[in-house]
Design a protein around this motif. Structure first.
Motif, PDB file in Angstrom:
ATOM      1  N   GLU A 189      -8.021   3.200 -11.477  1.00  0.00           N
ATOM      2  CA  GLU A 189      -6.831   3.342 -10.986  1.00  0.00           C
ATOM      3  C   GLU A 189      -5.784   3.993 -11.810  1.00  0.00           C
ATOM      4  O   GLU A 189      -5.909   4.520 -12.857  1.00  0.00           O
ATOM      5  CB  GLU A 189      -6.273   1.638 -11.007  1.00  0.00           C
ATOM      6  CG  GLU A 189      -5.072   1.215 -10.514  1.00  0.00           C
ATOM      7  CD  GLU A 189      -4.957   1.672  -8.954  1.00  0.00           C
ATOM      8  OE1 GLU A 189      -5.102   3.049  -8.596  1.00  0.00           O
ATOM      9  OE2 GLU A 189      -4.641   0.819  -8.036  1.00  0.00           O
ATOM     10  N   TRP A 236      -9.587   4.258   7.220  1.00  0.00           N
ATOM     11  CA  TRP A 236     -10.460   3.583   6.166  1.00  0.00           C
ATOM     12  C   TRP A 236     -11.301   4.996   5.521  1.00  0.00           C
ATOM     13  O   TRP A 236     -11.723   5.628   6.389  1.00  0.00           O
ATOM     14  CB  TRP A 236     -11.376   2.519   6.719  1.00  0.00           C
ATOM     15  CG  TRP A 236     -10.501   1.229   7.047  1.00  0.00           C
ATOM     16  CD1 TRP A 236     -10.186   0.935   8.415  1.00  0.00           C
ATOM     17  CD2 TRP A 236     -10.065   0.336   6.125  1.00  0.00           C
ATOM     18  NE1 TRP A 236      -9.559  -0.119   8.488  1.00  0.00           N
ATOM     19  CE2 TRP A 236      -9.550  -0.550   6.942  1.00  0.00           C
ATOM     20  CE3 TRP A 236     -10.486   0.133   5.002  1.00  0.00           C
ATOM     21  CZ2 TRP A 236      -9.033  -1.874   6.407  1.00  0.00           C
ATOM     22  CZ3 TRP A 236      -9.781  -0.939   4.336  1.00  0.00           C
ATOM     23  CH2 TRP A 236      -9.389  -2.011   5.074  1.00  0.00           C
ATOM     24  N   CYS A 288      -7.636  13.045  -4.356  1.00  0.00           N
ATOM     25  CA  CYS A 288      -8.289  11.629  -4.614  1.00  0.00           C
ATOM     26  C   CYS A 288      -9.022  11.972  -6.044  1.00  0.00           C
ATOM     27  O   CYS A 288      -9.524  13.078  -6.278  1.00  0.00           O
ATOM     28  CB  CYS A 288      -9.442  11.142  -3.605  1.00  0.00           C
ATOM     29  SG  CYS A 288      -8.837  10.814  -2.133  1.00  0.00           S
ATOM     30  N   TRP A 344     -15.952  -3.233  -4.090  1.00  0.00           N
ATOM     31  CA  TRP A 344     -14.812  -2.303  -3.918  1.00  0.00           C
ATOM     32  C   TRP A 344     -13.552  -3.098  -3.395  1.00  0.00           C
ATOM     33  O   TRP A 344     -13.530  -4.313  -2.953  1.00  0.00           O
ATOM     34  CB  TRP A 344     -15.105  -1.301  -2.451  1.00  0.00           C
ATOM     35  CG  TRP A 344     -15.519  -2.030  -1.402  1.00  0.00           C
ATOM     36  CD1 TRP A 344     -16.812  -2.084  -0.819  1.00  0.00           C
ATOM     37  CD2 TRP A 344     -14.707  -2.359  -0.072  1.00  0.00           C
ATOM     38  NE1 TRP A 344     -16.592  -2.422   0.610  1.00  0.00           N
ATOM     39  CE2 TRP A 344     -15.481  -2.521   0.864  1.00  0.00           C
ATOM     40  CE3 TRP A 344     -13.180  -2.168  -0.177  1.00  0.00           C
ATOM     41  CZ2 TRP A 344     -14.808  -3.280   2.169  1.00  0.00           C
ATOM     42  CZ3 TRP A 344     -12.821  -2.946   1.132  1.00  0.00           C
ATOM     43  CH2 TRP A 344     -13.529  -3.143   2.255  1.00  0.00           C
ATOM     44  N   THR A 365      -9.118  -2.501  -2.020  1.00  0.00           N
ATOM     45  CA  THR A 365      -7.889  -1.843  -1.726  1.00  0.00           C
ATOM     46  C   THR A 365      -7.028  -2.364  -1.157  1.00  0.00           C
ATOM     47  O   THR A 365      -7.101  -3.678  -1.082  1.00  0.00           O
ATOM     48  CB  THR A 365      -8.540  -0.522  -0.576  1.00  0.00           C
ATOM     49  OG1 THR A 365      -7.436   0.314  -0.312  1.00  0.00           O
ATOM     50  CG2 THR A 365      -8.786  -1.040   0.791  1.00  0.00           C
ATOM     51  N   ASP A 414       0.792  -1.182  -0.102  1.00  0.00           N
ATOM     52  CA  ASP A 414       0.039   0.118  -0.114  1.00  0.00           C
ATOM     53  C   ASP A 414       0.834   1.286  -0.056  1.00  0.00           C
ATOM     54  O   ASP A 414       0.435   2.091  -0.573  1.00  0.00           O
ATOM     55  CB  ASP A 414      -1.068   0.045   1.186  1.00  0.00           C
ATOM     56  CG  ASP A 414      -0.286  -0.128   2.401  1.00  0.00           C
ATOM     57  OD1 ASP A 414       0.804  -0.445   2.519  1.00  0.00           O
ATOM     58  OD2 ASP A 414      -1.283  -0.126   3.563  1.00  0.00           O
ATOM     59  N   LYS A 458      -9.675   6.499  -5.806  1.00  0.00           N
ATOM     60  CA  LYS A 458      -8.297   6.361  -5.688  1.00  0.00           C
ATOM     61  C   LYS A 458      -7.613   7.325  -4.942  1.00  0.00           C
ATOM     62  O   LYS A 458      -7.720   8.673  -5.473  1.00  0.00           O
ATOM     63  CB  LYS A 458      -7.437   5.671  -6.828  1.00  0.00           C
ATOM     64  CG  LYS A 458      -8.074   4.554  -7.432  1.00  0.00           C
ATOM     65  CD  LYS A 458      -7.746   3.453  -6.294  1.00  0.00           C
ATOM     66  CE  LYS A 458      -8.399   1.943  -7.025  1.00  0.00           C
ATOM     67  NZ  LYS A 458      -9.806   1.954  -7.141  1.00  0.00           N
ATOM     68  N   VAL A 464      -7.484  -2.327  -9.181  1.00  0.00           N
ATOM     69  CA  VAL A 464      -6.478  -2.097  -8.140  1.00  0.00           C
ATOM     70  C   VAL A 464      -5.076  -2.633  -8.552  1.00  0.00           C
ATOM     71  O   VAL A 464      -4.989  -3.949  -9.275  1.00  0.00           O
ATOM     72  CB  VAL A 464      -6.669  -2.775  -6.719  1.00  0.00           C
ATOM     73  CG1 VAL A 464      -5.617  -2.543  -5.525  1.00  0.00           C
ATOM     74  CG2 VAL A 464      -8.047  -2.255  -6.288  1.00  0.00           C
ATOM     75  N   GLU A 484     -14.204  -3.126  -9.940  1.00  0.00           N
ATOM     76  CA  GLU A 484     -13.109  -2.210  -9.396  1.00  0.00           C
ATOM     77  C   GLU A 484     -11.762  -2.500 -10.106  1.00  0.00           C
ATOM     78  O   GLU A 484     -11.506  -3.642 -10.943  1.00  0.00           O
ATOM     79  CB  GLU A 484     -12.923  -2.675  -8.176  1.00  0.00           C
ATOM     80  CG  GLU A 484     -11.986  -1.884  -7.280  1.00  0.00           C
ATOM     81  CD  GLU A 484     -12.342  -0.329  -7.232  1.00  0.00           C
ATOM     82  OE1 GLU A 484     -11.990   0.286  -8.257  1.00  0.00           O
ATOM     83  OE2 GLU A 484     -13.066   0.007  -6.312  1.00  0.00           O
ATOM     84  N   GLU A 506     -11.013   3.046   0.338  1.00  0.00           N
ATOM     85  CA  GLU A 506      -9.563   2.988   0.284  1.00  0.00           C
ATOM     86  C   GLU A 506      -8.966   3.039   1.573  1.00  0.00           C
ATOM     87  O   GLU A 506      -9.641   3.612   2.549  1.00  0.00           O
ATOM     88  CB  GLU A 506      -9.059   4.455  -0.175  1.00  0.00           C
ATOM     89  CG  GLU A 506      -9.041   4.348  -1.980  1.00  0.00           C
ATOM     90  CD  GLU A 506      -7.801   3.813  -2.417  1.00  0.00           C
ATOM     91  OE1 GLU A 506      -6.821   4.494  -2.867  1.00  0.00           O
ATOM     92  OE2 GLU A 506      -7.457   2.439  -2.534  1.00  0.00           O
ATOM     93  N   TRP A 507      -7.850   2.276   1.746  1.00  0.00           N
ATOM     94  CA  TRP A 507      -7.082   2.272   3.005  1.00  0.00           C
ATOM     95  C   TRP A 507      -6.056   3.355   2.806  1.00  0.00           C
ATOM     96  O   TRP A 507      -5.356   3.262   1.726  1.00  0.00           O
ATOM     97  CB  TRP A 507      -6.869   0.953   3.454  1.00  0.00           C
ATOM     98  CG  TRP A 507      -5.570   0.910   4.520  1.00  0.00           C
ATOM     99  CD1 TRP A 507      -4.127   0.692   4.309  1.00  0.00           C
ATOM    100  CD2 TRP A 507      -5.706   1.177   5.837  1.00  0.00           C
ATOM    101  NE1 TRP A 507      -3.598   1.075   5.523  1.00  0.00           N
ATOM    102  CE2 TRP A 507      -4.377   1.056   6.611  1.00  0.00           C
ATOM    103  CE3 TRP A 507      -6.861   1.340   6.716  1.00  0.00           C
ATOM    104  CZ2 TRP A 507      -4.117   1.307   7.699  1.00  0.00           C
ATOM    105  CZ3 TRP A 507      -6.770   1.793   8.002  1.00  0.00           C
ATOM    106  CH2 TRP A 507      -5.282   1.712   8.524  1.00  0.00           C
ATOM    107  N   SER A 533     -16.244   4.266  -7.546  1.00  0.00           N
ATOM    108  CA  SER A 533     -14.716   4.007  -7.318  1.00  0.00           C
ATOM    109  C   SER A 533     -13.954   5.197  -6.945  1.00  0.00           C
ATOM    110  O   SER A 533     -14.474   6.409  -7.600  1.00  0.00           O
ATOM    111  CB  SER A 533     -14.162   3.208  -8.565  1.00  0.00           C
ATOM    112  OG  SER A 533     -12.791   2.903  -8.462  1.00  0.00           O
TER     113      SER A 533
END
Length: 319
Positions: A317, A213, A276, A144, A146, A6, A267, A97, A95, A205-206, A265
């Motif tokens: 993404e 979160w 974001c 979702w 992440t 991450d 990011k 990622v 999604e 998203e984390w 969605s």
């Protein structure tokens, strides 16, 4: 000790970066079913590549964003083909990622998890099953996804009990199912929607720096679900911010609410971790639309909703 995926994801660009390539994937529901030249039935989705530019006002220090379409003739659109379906439906990818060097996508109908290679190749890696994974032979409604540390977290709408589990995938695709019922309930309580209402999640998203979160619900309602009302009246502009164990949950208003548009969605932007990029979708009967917008974690809109097209995009993404 292994590096954290991450953090790597947020640091692959620095704070001087001002141009990004976006990957955007479509979920076309029933329209995804096609017939190949061989006569075989298949299911299709579009993978778009577009550009995003960040501008900084030297006088105010405020950022803004600009979206630019890459035409199909210049490599801006690619077709993905899946041969896996459930109930006559497939390739409903919800999604995108980046998981290390791999671009991952998730079918919200079949539970299929795929790597996307060479822009057009789907490589199946897992099939996630609904709820705990032991309940019945039905794909998980992945909505979702992440990264948290070196693990890929995949979640669902959260409206129904079977959608209140998350799936945790390791880099070698080991799988764990975890009951998140209490966390989904804490989000409901933070939104103060009462027992009769519901929240529909498609974007989360984390944040590895903030250890928080971030959830941006697509739909929020204080009354029971009714499809005609849900389509037109329940779009959300409320961002949920929770600490790691959800012992503290708060809401943040982001811009104006357009009730027919809901976030599908978003990011965190690498190099600019307070900012974001996100997608909003419209589904009213046969009408579908997608919009792109940008915002920061102080609740400011950095790019107003920008129309993408008359199809439904549900995953974004930054490549």
């Amino acid at each position: 000790m292994p590096s954290q995926a991450d953090v790597e994801r947020l640091e692959r660009y620095d704070d001087q970066t001002s141009e990004y390539t976006l990957a955007i994937i479509t979920d076309e529901d029933h329209a995804s079913k096609i017939e190949l030249e061989s006569g075989q039935t298949a299911w299709t989705s579009k993978l778009r590549y577009d550009r995003l530019y960040r501008h900084l006002d030297s006088a105010t220090g405020k950022a803004s964003y600009e979206f630019e379409v890459i035409p199909p003739a210049e490599g801006g659109e690619h077709q993905l083909i899946s041969l896996i379906a459930e109930g006559g439906r497939g390739a409903e990818f919800s999604e995108l990622v980046k998981f290390g060097s791999r671009l991952m996508t998730f079918d919200d109908r079949t539970g299929l998890v795929c790597e996307i290679r060479n822009e057009t190749q789907l490589v199946p890696r897992h099939i996630l099953m609904t709820g705990s994974g032991d309940e019945k032979f039905k794909g998980f409604k992945s909505e979702w996804a992440t990264l948290q540390g070196d693990k890929l977290i995949v979640g669902s709408h959260g409206r129904k009990r079977s959608q209140q589990w998350i799936k945790i995938l390791t880099r070698d695709y080991g799988l764990t199912s975890v009951d998140w019922r209490e966390r989904y309930q804490l989000i409901r309580e933070a939104l103060n929607i009462g027992e009769r209402g519901y929240v529909t999640h498609e974007a989360a998203e984390w944040h590895p720096y903030r250890k928080e979160w971030l959830f941006f619900p697509r739909k929020i309602s204080s009354v029971p679900f009714k499809n005609s009302r849900d389509e037109k009246e329940c779009g959300s502009n409320q961002l949920i911010i929770a600490n790691e164990d959800f012992s503290e949950v708060r809401t943040l208003t982001v811009g104006e609410c357009v009730p027919e548009r809901g976030v599908s969605s978003f990011k965190i932007i690498p190099g600019h971790p307070n900012e974001c990029i996100g997608l909003k979708s419209v589904e009213i009967g046969e009408r579908t639309e997608s919009y792109l917008f940008s915002f920061n974690l102080d609740g400011e809109v950095l790019q107003e909703d920008t129309y993408i097209g008359d199809y439904k995009c549900e995953g974004i993404e930054i490549l």
